[in-house]
Design an enzyme around this catalytic site. Sequence first.
Site, PDB file in Angstrom:
ATOM      1  N   GLY A  67     -13.960  -8.266   3.330  1.00  0.00           N
ATOM      2  CA  GLY A  67     -13.940  -8.836   4.678  1.00  0.00           C
ATOM      3  C   GLY A  67     -13.306 -10.215   4.736  1.00  0.00           C
ATOM      4  O   GLY A  67     -13.546 -10.979   5.658  1.00  0.00           O
ATOM      5  N   SER A  68     -12.476 -10.548   3.741  1.00  0.00           N
ATOM      6  CA  SER A  68     -11.915 -11.900   3.701  1.00  0.00           C
ATOM      7  C   SER A  68     -10.662 -12.032   4.551  1.00  0.00           C
ATOM      8  O   SER A  68     -10.168 -13.123   4.755  1.00  0.00           O
ATOM      9  CB  SER A  68     -11.549 -12.251   2.266  1.00  0.00           C
ATOM     10  OG  SER A  68     -10.550 -11.348   1.814  1.00  0.00           O
ATOM     11  N   ASP A 106       0.329  -5.608   6.950  1.00  0.00           N
ATOM     12  CA  ASP A 106      -0.507  -5.603   5.741  1.00  0.00           C
ATOM     13  C   ASP A 106      -0.028  -4.549   4.748  1.00  0.00           C
ATOM     14  O   ASP A 106       0.183  -4.825   3.566  1.00  0.00           O
ATOM     15  CB  ASP A 106      -1.974  -5.308   6.094  1.00  0.00           C
ATOM     16  CG  ASP A 106      -2.526  -6.299   7.090  1.00  0.00           C
ATOM     17  OD1 ASP A 106      -1.902  -7.357   7.274  1.00  0.00           O
ATOM     18  OD2 ASP A 106      -3.570  -6.005   7.690  1.00  0.00           O
ATOM     19  N   SER A 146     -17.280   2.986  -5.682  1.00  0.00           N
ATOM     20  CA  SER A 146     -16.712   1.644  -5.751  1.00  0.00           C
ATOM     21  C   SER A 146     -17.665   0.715  -6.480  1.00  0.00           C
ATOM     22  O   SER A 146     -18.850   0.642  -6.141  1.00  0.00           O
ATOM     23  CB  SER A 146     -16.461   1.103  -4.341  1.00  0.00           C
ATOM     24  OG  SER A 146     -16.219  -0.291  -4.425  1.00  0.00           O
ATOM     25  N   THR A 193       2.128 -11.031  15.415  1.00  0.00           N
ATOM     26  CA  THR A 193       3.506 -10.791  15.825  1.00  0.00           C
ATOM     27  C   THR A 193       3.928  -9.368  15.467  1.00  0.00           C
ATOM     28  O   THR A 193       4.881  -8.854  16.028  1.00  0.00           O
ATOM     29  CB  THR A 193       4.464 -11.750  15.083  1.00  0.00           C
ATOM     30  OG1 THR A 193       4.107 -11.729  13.696  1.00  0.00           O
ATOM     31  CG2 THR A 193       4.340 -13.176  15.604  1.00  0.00           C
ATOM     32  N   ASP A 194       3.207  -8.749  14.518  1.00  0.00           N
ATOM     33  CA  ASP A 194       3.745  -7.494  13.955  1.00  0.00           C
ATOM     34  C   ASP A 194       3.650  -6.314  14.904  1.00  0.00           C
ATOM     35  O   ASP A 194       4.397  -5.357  14.771  1.00  0.00           O
ATOM     36  CB  ASP A 194       3.142  -7.170  12.572  1.00  0.00           C
ATOM     37  CG  ASP A 194       1.682  -6.807  12.599  1.00  0.00           C
ATOM     38  OD1 ASP A 194       0.989  -7.088  13.602  1.00  0.00           O
ATOM     39  OD2 ASP A 194       1.206  -6.231  11.595  1.00  0.00           O
TER      40      ASP A 194
HETATM   41  C1  GLA Z   1      -4.400  -7.641  10.820  1.00  0.00           C
HETATM   42  C2  GLA Z   1      -3.533  -6.412  11.089  1.00  0.00           C
HETATM   43  C3  GLA Z   1      -2.049  -6.735  10.949  1.00  0.00           C
HETATM   44  C4  GLA Z   1      -1.664  -7.968  11.747  1.00  0.00           C
HETATM   45  C5  GLA Z   1      -2.635  -9.108  11.483  1.00  0.00           C
HETATM   46  C6  GLA Z   1      -2.382 -10.287  12.374  1.00  0.00           C
HETATM   47  O1  GLA Z   1      -4.301  -8.046   9.482  1.00  0.00           O
HETATM   48  O2  GLA Z   1      -3.891  -5.379  10.200  1.00  0.00           O
HETATM   49  O3  GLA Z   1      -1.285  -5.622  11.329  1.00  0.00           O
HETATM   50  O4  GLA Z   1      -1.604  -7.661  13.121  1.00  0.00           O
HETATM   51  O5  GLA Z   1      -3.988  -8.711  11.654  1.00  0.00           O
HETATM   52  O6  GLA Z   1      -1.141 -10.833  12.109  1.00  0.00           O
END
Ligand code: GLA
Length: 391
Positions: free
Chosen positions: A128-129, A178, A71, A39-40
């Site tokens: 990668g989670s 995120d 790392s 949705t973002d």
């Molecule tokens: C990834 C993207 C976010 C978002 C999600 C799905 O995490 O980085 O911006 O679009 O997918 O909601």
Amino acid sequence: METGLKEKLLDEFERVFGSREGAAVYFAPGRVNLIGDHTDYNGGHAFPCALTLGTYGVARKREDRKLRFYSTNFESSGVIMSDLENMKAEEKADWTNYPKGVIWAFDERGMKLTCGMDLLLYGTIPNGSGLSSSASVEVLTGFILCDLFNFEVSNQDLALIGQYSENHFNGVNCGIMDQFAIAMGKKDHAIFLDTSDLSYQYVPIHLKGEKIVIACSNKKRGLADSKYNERRAESEKAKEELQQVIGINELGDLTEELFDRYKVAIKDEVRLRRARHAVTENQRTIRAMQVLQEGDITAFGKLMNESHRSLAEDYEVTGVEMDTLAEAAWGQEGVLGSRITGGGFGGCTVSIVKEDKVENFIHNVGKIYKEKIGYAADFYVVDIGGGPEKL
Ligand code: GLA
């Protein structure tokens, strides 16, 4: 934070970079999205929270213009070197393309580094989670740059710079969720974020007798980035088709009723489903926030389940691994809701589980998953943490 961790990280920094002089320790969280995925970038709502899992960084300035990265999660890659004259994304730079991207994005905004730096990372987010280890590294890097070089940047701008670097340096067309969840995280709160204007509200999450459990599929996310970009393009095209018949800026502007009235404008069945997900998921997220504020966690859980179905059927980002995890969860006693979280094509599910059933949940879902998929899933009972900090 685990006791003695700061000291251990400084020891490791000294071992790798020769001394610990001038080094400071920082942390940025990972995130989990409770509801509202894909949705973002459609001007809709998301409902993520920061975790106490995240990325630790030890950093210091150098005298020259070199950048040295290490790392502890990728020990075999050793120290990866670069310098401020060479700020391009390169395959051989591997994970360091994320911190480099942020240094590059600061530079683009006129915040130039006067010298290089040494940076050691230690991540507690499984790689990668789908719990946003990359956004965590981006926000952490930005936070460190501000502290080391005295740049004044708000946390919200750290999120925007992180997203900008991911879009333009690393070529992933991600939305803002995120980085925003990480930079703006608040302990024991989820963030109800309206991505159309970045207005947001902190919503306390006081689970009484329930836990948030993450199930990590361990599926390799292979082509995830290109498929993500493809979904984004499909949504964009559907929006343009709708804009021919109704004045909207984003798919998130539509209610379900309006969407049904105007959807004939979308000339392709796949795009119609993509747009339907964007619209219904946004409305579900708004409802989810409302029921949660009314204290109705049962209704919240049902909306999580519906969200998974929509991401599986309309948006097609789940796949057999994530469907197995969610469906197995739905069949367990004490599960209020379970859904894929994040971008998809692998990653993890988030479930709300009654505290006294968590052990059973992990055992049973783990067993079903292993039998069907052939390898094990990992489980994490998580806590909601705050934003980036200097330790
Ligand atoms: C990834 C993207 C976010 C978002 C999600 C799905 O995490 O980085 O911006 O679009 O997918 O909601």
